[in-house]
Design a protein around this motif. Structure first.
Motif, short mmCIF file in Angstrom:
data_model
loop_
_atom_site.label_atom_id
_atom_site.label_comp_id
_atom_site.label_asym_id
_atom_site.label_seq_id
_atom_site.Cartn_x
_atom_site.Cartn_y
_atom_site.Cartn_z
N ALA A 141 0.87 -1.10 -0.08
CA ALA A 141 -0.14 0.02 0.25
C ALA A 141 0.52 1.61 0.29
O ALA A 141 2.07 1.68 0.70
N LEU A 142 0.25 2.53 -0.65
CA LEU A 142 1.17 3.92 -0.64
C LEU A 142 1.49 4.18 0.61
O LEU A 142 2.25 4.88 1.17
N ALA A 143 0.69 3.65 1.42
CA ALA A 143 0.68 4.02 2.90
C ALA A 143 1.62 3.49 4.29
O ALA A 143 1.89 3.06 5.35
N ALA A 144 2.60 2.43 3.44
CA ALA A 144 2.78 1.31 3.98
C ALA A 144 3.80 1.87 5.22
O ALA A 144 3.64 1.96 6.57
N ASP A 145 4.76 3.37 4.91
CA ASP A 145 5.24 4.32 6.64
C ASP A 145 4.48 4.39 7.29
O ASP A 145 5.06 4.30 8.67
N SER A 146 3.38 4.61 6.85
CA SER A 146 2.51 5.62 7.57
C SER A 146 1.92 4.67 8.77
O SER A 146 2.31 4.79 10.48
N LEU A 147 1.46 3.40 8.19
CA LEU A 147 1.56 2.29 9.20
C LEU A 147 1.93 2.06 10.12
O LEU A 147 2.26 1.80 11.34
N VAL A 148 3.72 1.62 9.95
CA VAL A 148 4.94 1.07 10.44
C VAL A 148 4.80 2.07 11.54
O VAL A 148 5.04 1.67 12.88
N ALA A 149 5.15 3.66 10.77
CA ALA A 149 5.61 4.76 12.38
C ALA A 149 4.53 4.43 13.54
O ALA A 149 4.97 4.59 14.78
N GLY A 150 3.05 4.78 13.16
CA GLY A 150 2.08 4.51 14.35
C GLY A 150 2.08 3.70 14.56
O GLY A 150 1.51 3.83 15.55
N ALA A 151 2.08 2.38 13.97
CA ALA A 151 2.55 1.15 15.00
C ALA A 151 3.80 0.64 15.57
O ALA A 151 2.93 0.74 17.58
N VAL A 152 4.63 1.45 15.11
CA VAL A 152 5.34 1.40 16.22
C VAL A 152 5.55 2.71 17.76
O VAL A 152 5.76 2.46 18.92
N CYS A 153 4.41 3.76 17.07
CA CYS A 153 4.52 4.42 19.03
C CYS A 153 4.07 3.85 19.18
O CYS A 153 3.79 4.33 20.69
N GLU A 154 2.19 3.64 18.59
CA GLU A 154 1.44 2.75 19.75
C GLU A 154 2.22 1.63 20.95
O GLU A 154 2.01 1.33 21.62
N ARG A 155 3.28 1.21 20.49
CA ARG A 155 3.50 -0.19 20.92
C ARG A 155 5.07 0.65 21.53
O ARG A 155 4.84 0.47 22.80
N VAL A 156 5.64 1.84 21.53
CA VAL A 156 6.35 2.45 22.04
C VAL A 156 5.27 3.07 23.68
O VAL A 156 5.92 3.41 24.66
N ALA A 157 4.32 3.81 23.11
CA ALA A 157 3.85 4.31 24.00
C ALA A 157 3.28 3.09 25.52
O ALA A 157 3.30 3.54 26.46
N VAL A 158 2.59 1.80 25.71
CA VAL A 158 2.79 0.72 25.76
C VAL A 158 4.23 0.44 27.15
O VAL A 158 3.56 0.25 27.90
#
Length: 244
Positions: free
Chosen positions: A32-49
Motif C-alpha cells: 500500500a502507498l501508506a506503508a510507511d505511515s502504518l509502520v510509524a503509527g504501529a511503532v509509536c503505539e507499541r512504544v507508548a505501551v
C-alpha cells in the motif's frame, strides 16, 4: 493514549508526545502507498505501551500520524504524493512549537527515510529554541531500503490486506551506497523499474512481528535515555554489557 481521541484537560500537561511521520508513496506493486505511515503509527503505539510499563509515572500520548512526507525520490511512480523537504520542515517546526505549549518531551518517529533531512533540520531549529524534542527512525541496520523483505513483513504483520504477495518482485538489490549517486540524480526510477529497493520475496507476518518488537524496544530505550546527537537524533543505546 491516542491524542486524537483524548479529551482536553490537565492530564495532558507535561505528557511525552510521540509523533508518527509517514508518507504517501509507491511501494512496488505489492504494498500500500501508506506503508510507511502504518509502520510509524504501529511503532509509536507499541512504544507508548512499553514506556507506560517501564516508567509508570510518565504520561504518554501518540499523535495522529502525519500521512504526507518528503517523497520526491519516488515521484517517478504513480500514487506518490510528496510535500517536499522544506514544507515538511516547516510543518514540524510549527507542530512542535504548538504542542510544546502544554506537552513535555516530543519524539518524532519517521517511517520514511526520505523525511530525515527535514526532521533533522526541524529538530535542530527547535532545540536551538529550547524545546525538548528528538527524533528517530523505524529502520534497522541490515534491512533492505524500500518495499523489500523487512518492510513487506512489517505490513503483513500490521495490515495483511494491504499486501499483494503475488505481485511481490525484486527490485534493485545492490547495497544502498552503490545506488546513491543514481538515486540522487534521478530518483528511485533511475535504479529500478519496479520501485523496489530490495527483494520482498520470503516476507512473512511472523518476521514482521519480530521486526516490530525489535524497533519498539529500541525506540523505547532511546526515549528513556533521552540522549541526542548534534542533529537531535536520539542515540541508539549500546547493547547490554557494551560501554556507551
Amino acid at each position: 493514549m491516542d491524542l486524537g481521541t483524548a479529551a482536553s484537560g490537565e492530564h495532558l500537561v507535561g505528557a511525552t508526545l510521540l509523533v508518527p511521520l509517514g508518507a504517501c508513496e509507491q511501494h512496488g506493486a505489492h504494498l500500500a502507498l501508506a506503508a510507511d505511515s502504518l509502520v510509524a503509527g504501529a511503532v509509536c503505539e507499541r512504544v507508548a505501551v512499553l514506556l507506560a510499563e517501564r516508567d509508570p509515572g510518565r504520561r504518554v500520548l501518540v499523535a495522529p500520524t502525519l500521512e504526507y512526507g518528503a517523497s520526491g525520490e519516488h515521484e517517478g511512480f504513480a500514487g506518490t504524493v510528496s510535500i517536499g523537504t522544506e514544507a515538511l520542515r516547516l510543518v514540524l517546526v510549527e507542530l512542535v512549537r504548538s504542542a510544546r505549549r502544554w506537552c513535555g518531551p516530543v519524539v518524532l518517529v519517521t517511517g520514511h527515510g526520505g523525511n530525515a533531512e527535514a526532521v533533522a533540520a526541524a529538530t535542530r531549529r527547535l532545540r536551538w529554541e529550547g524545546h525538548d524534542v528528538g527524533w528517530t527512525s523505524c529502520a534497522e541496520p541490515g534491512w533492505d531500503a524500500h518495499a523489500g523483505r523487512a518492510e513487506t513483513s512489517l505490513v503483513l504483520a500490521l495490515a495483511p490486506d494491504a499486501v499483494s504477495p503475488a505481485s511481490a518482485v525484486p527490485g534493485a538489490t545492490a547495497p544502498l551506497p552503490e545506488l546513491l549517486p543514481r538515486l540522487r540524480a534521478g530518483g528511485v526510477a533511475a535504479v529500478t523499474a519496479t520501485g523496489v529497493l530490495g527483494d520482498p520475496r520470503g516476507a512473512s507476518a511472523a518476521e514482521g512481528r519480530s521486526h516490530l518488537t525489535r524497533v519498539a524496544e529500541r525506540v523505547t530505550a532511546q526515549v528513556l535515555a533521552a540522549d541526542v546527537d548534534e542533529h537531535g537524533r536520539l542515540v541508539r543505546p549500546a547493547p547490554a554489557g557494551v560501554p556507551g
